[in-house]
Motif scaffolding. Structure first.
Motif, PDB file in Angstrom:
ATOM      1  N   TYR A  58      23.643  57.622   5.120  1.00 29.51           N
ATOM      2  CA  TYR A  58      22.189  57.444   5.098  1.00 29.51           C
ATOM      3  C   TYR A  58      21.721  56.872   3.762  1.00 29.51           C
ATOM      4  N   ALA A  80      24.241  46.623   5.117  1.00 28.53           N
ATOM      5  CA  ALA A  80      23.640  47.787   5.760  1.00 28.53           C
ATOM      6  C   ALA A  80      24.386  48.184   7.025  1.00 28.53           C
ATOM      7  N   ASN A 128      18.384  48.808   2.477  1.00 25.94           N
ATOM      8  CA  ASN A 128      17.041  48.473   2.955  1.00 25.94           C
ATOM      9  C   ASN A 128      16.043  48.354   1.804  1.00 25.94           C
ATOM     10  N   TYR A 188      18.773  54.885  11.713  1.00 27.06           N
ATOM     11  CA  TYR A 188      20.132  55.432  11.658  1.00 27.06           C
ATOM     12  C   TYR A 188      20.350  56.420  12.807  1.00 27.06           C
ATOM     13  N   SER A 195      14.424  54.285   7.647  1.00 24.15           N
ATOM     14  CA  SER A 195      15.890  54.212   7.632  1.00 24.15           C
ATOM     15  C   SER A 195      16.502  55.376   8.394  1.00 24.15           C
ATOM     16  N   TRP A 241      15.463  47.385  13.871  1.00 26.95           N
ATOM     17  CA  TRP A 241      15.627  47.447  12.416  1.00 26.95           C
ATOM     18  C   TRP A 241      15.042  46.210  11.748  1.00 26.95           C
ATOM     19  N   PHE A 277      22.635  53.227   3.580  1.00 28.13           N
ATOM     20  CA  PHE A 277      21.763  52.443   4.441  1.00 28.13           C
ATOM     21  C   PHE A 277      20.379  52.295   3.810  1.00 28.13           C
ATOM     22  N   LEU A 278      19.850  53.379   3.279  1.00 31.20           N
ATOM     23  CA  LEU A 278      18.556  53.342   2.603  1.00 31.20           C
ATOM     24  C   LEU A 278      18.611  52.418   1.390  1.00 31.20           C
TER      25      LEU A 278
END
Length: 550
Positions: free
Chosen positions: A426, A396, A433, A528, A524, A483, A429-430
């Motif tokens: 994004y 991530a 997660n 971010y 997220s 986070w 990253f999502l």
């Protein structure tokens, strides 16, 4: 090498010192094969059955979704790796983008995950050998675990991997190339044989439909079925970038190519497995599919179909496939220890190279701590969830660093520049997660505990270290704490992975698949955005890169 400094008047770019002493002996195909060889480890031997038991025929979509999610993450790392082609980039990039606090966080979790990966592959080897050497493993609560004798064999295999690693990257590459060619051949033969001997397309709809356990099971299978665990090997192209002859060309090819090649093979293998099963095995449902007295499902199906020769080949490959992947992860964990030391987050002695350009003390350190993981995780199924969650958590960082450096170093040369900007970052990253969320509290609780122990180590190391250390940039790294705290809360109140024996009885809360996806999407985006706001200045980023080799 040149010290980092702005390259143009008023420009927003910097140079990076390359690692010295390491041999650049890994070519384009060999770099690709480090990824392909790592991805086609124990995951391909067990993943088809594990995913089918959880999601039924919907497992086909699990493999596709997993490939897409990991590819998004891979795109961000591919850009970073050609900007800064250094060894151990997965944990050095967070230090470049957000300073020492973020760098330590990424380095600690990644090292823990990698140190556990080679032992997991060794456990897969001895699990497949159980029908011939029953004294290697025993059943504990329905799960195969290593006996004391089996653990001694596992430690011996770890020692073999370490010796090959210390012999140098050229010896490692030659050995790995040969093994990967073998693995690819076996996988193709298995797929073709299953389709030729038994093709029952009705299996995809006749036993509860395409999604017998609901759509949520498709996502649960990503971590629990070993799917994401299998794909994690794409990162080897990043980790070995500093030892590649032409990283600007080779790294994107290796990172994306390894996901595409293995993704296609895994989807075909899953279809071949699902349609190759005799219908009588499915009478009690997909979750009850088992192979009596057979440690490996693919070999078990081959035996049922009368392909004894293929079963024998698979038992041989059960040593080669996870063995090769264990070899790769032993080499990678050594580079992670080396990179942590380069970051200033581990003793400088771990950067010492032998005459073959291998960080040999890091290799010894990797071996010693590698077999420690056999104690809490004595079986393959007991360890893959932890590795998946920990590794994805460090992945991530790639999308967040990607977004930060596009703002902080907009003029930095980017020989590989994926389109999409923040959208790609994004979504990547999502994706990371969500995978951690789907892994469930039972596994994540152990991960968050490991992170807490890491911070205790950080305090002690910075108190007693006898070397100049980079300053902790707590403001730039503050998003990491927010986070992880948020991830822990969401996972605790999620419906995945309830465990009555957990220290905190989470995993049976009200947050389900749909609501969890929505919550994670908003969370997220917030993290971010916060990370972009608190990222270091251009000058501090240049200093972070300069201090990397201190």
């Amino acid at each position: 090498m040149a010290a980092p400094s702005p390259t143009t008047p008023g420009g927003r770019s910097t140079t990076v010192r390359m690692d010295t002493g390491l041999r650049r002996d890994i070519g384009r195909r060999s770099l690709l094969f480090t990824g392909v060889g790592s991805i086609t480890g124990s995951g391909w031997l067990f993943g088809a059955l594990s995913a089918a038991q959880i999601a039924g025929p919907g497992a086909i979509f699990s493999w596709i979704i997993g490939a897409v999610m990991v590819a998004l993450i891979g795109l961000t790392f591919a850009e970073l790796s050609v900007m800064f082609p250094v060894t151990g980039g997965v944990i050095r990039f967070p230090q470049y983008g957000f300073g020492s606090f973020a760098g330590f966080f990424a380095g600690w979790v990644m090292w823990v995950a990698c140190a556990a990966s080679a032992p997991s592959e060794v456990l897969a080897v001895i699990q497949y050998a159980k029908p011939y050497l029953p004294w290697l493993m025993t059943s504990e609560d329905g799960v195969l675990v290593a006996t004391p004798s089996g653990l001694l064999v596992a430690i011996a295999l770890m020692a073999v991997f370490s010796v090959i690693n210390v012999l140098g990257v050229k010896a490692f590459v030659r050995f790995n190339d040969l093994l990967v060619w073998w693995k690819l051949l076996v996988i193709v033969v298995v797929i073709g044989t299953f389709f030729a001997l038994s093709f029952n397309p009705d299996n995809l709809v006749a036993h509860g439909g395409m999604f017998p356990n609901g759509g949520a099971a498709v996502f649960t299978a990503l971590p629990a079925g070993g799917i994401v665990f299998a794909y994690l090997g794409f990162r080897q192209g990043v980790e070995f970038a500093g030892e590649s002859a032409n990283p600007q060309r080779n790294v994107p090819f290796a990172v994306i190519g390894s996901i595409v090649v293995t993704g296609l093979l895994y989807v075909l293998l899953q279809i071949a497995f699902l349609t190759g099963l005799p219908s009588e095995l499915l009478g009690a449902g997909w979750s009850e599919v088992t192979f009596t007295d057979v440690a490996g499902p693919l070999a078990g199906l081959a035996t049922l179909l009368g392909a004894t020769w293929l079963a024998i080949t698979l038992y041989a490959d059960a040593i080669v496939s996870p063995g090769d992947t264990g070899l790769i992860y032993t080499a990678v964990t050594t580079r992670i220890a080396y990179a942590n030391a380069q970051n200033g987050n581990a003793p400088l002695a771990l950067t010492k190279l032998n005459r073959r350009g291998v960080p040999w003390l890091a290799a010894v350190f990797t071996f010693v701590f590698g077999f420690v993981f056999f104690l809490p995780f004595p079986g393959w199924q007991k360890i893959i969830g932890f590795i998946t969650s920990a590794t994805v958590l460090t992945f991530a960082f790639g999308p967040v660093v990607y977004g930060a450096l596009r703002r902080t170093l907009p003029d930095q040369p980017r020989p590989f520049r994926p389109p999409g900007g923040d959208t790609i970052a994004y979504l990547a990253f999502l994706s990371a997660n969500l995978i951690v969320f789907w892994t469930g509290w039972q596994i994540n609780e152990k991960l968050f505990l490991a992170i807490a122990l890491g911070y205790i180590f950080l305090i002690g190391y910075r108190r007693f270290a006898r070397r100049k250390l980079p300053a902790l940039d707590l403001r730039a790294g503050s998003w990491c704490m927010l986070w992880i705290a948020g991830m822990a809360i969401i996972s605790y109140f999620g419906e995945f992975g309830a465990d009555p024996d957990a220290l905190l009885p989470g995993g049976n809360g009200p947050i389900g698949t749909v609501s969890g996806t929505v919550i994670m999407a908003v969370f997220s985006a917030a993290i971010y955005g916060y990370a972009m706001i608190t990222r270091p200045s251009f000058e501090n980023t240049v200093a972070n890169i300069a201090g990397d080799d201190s």
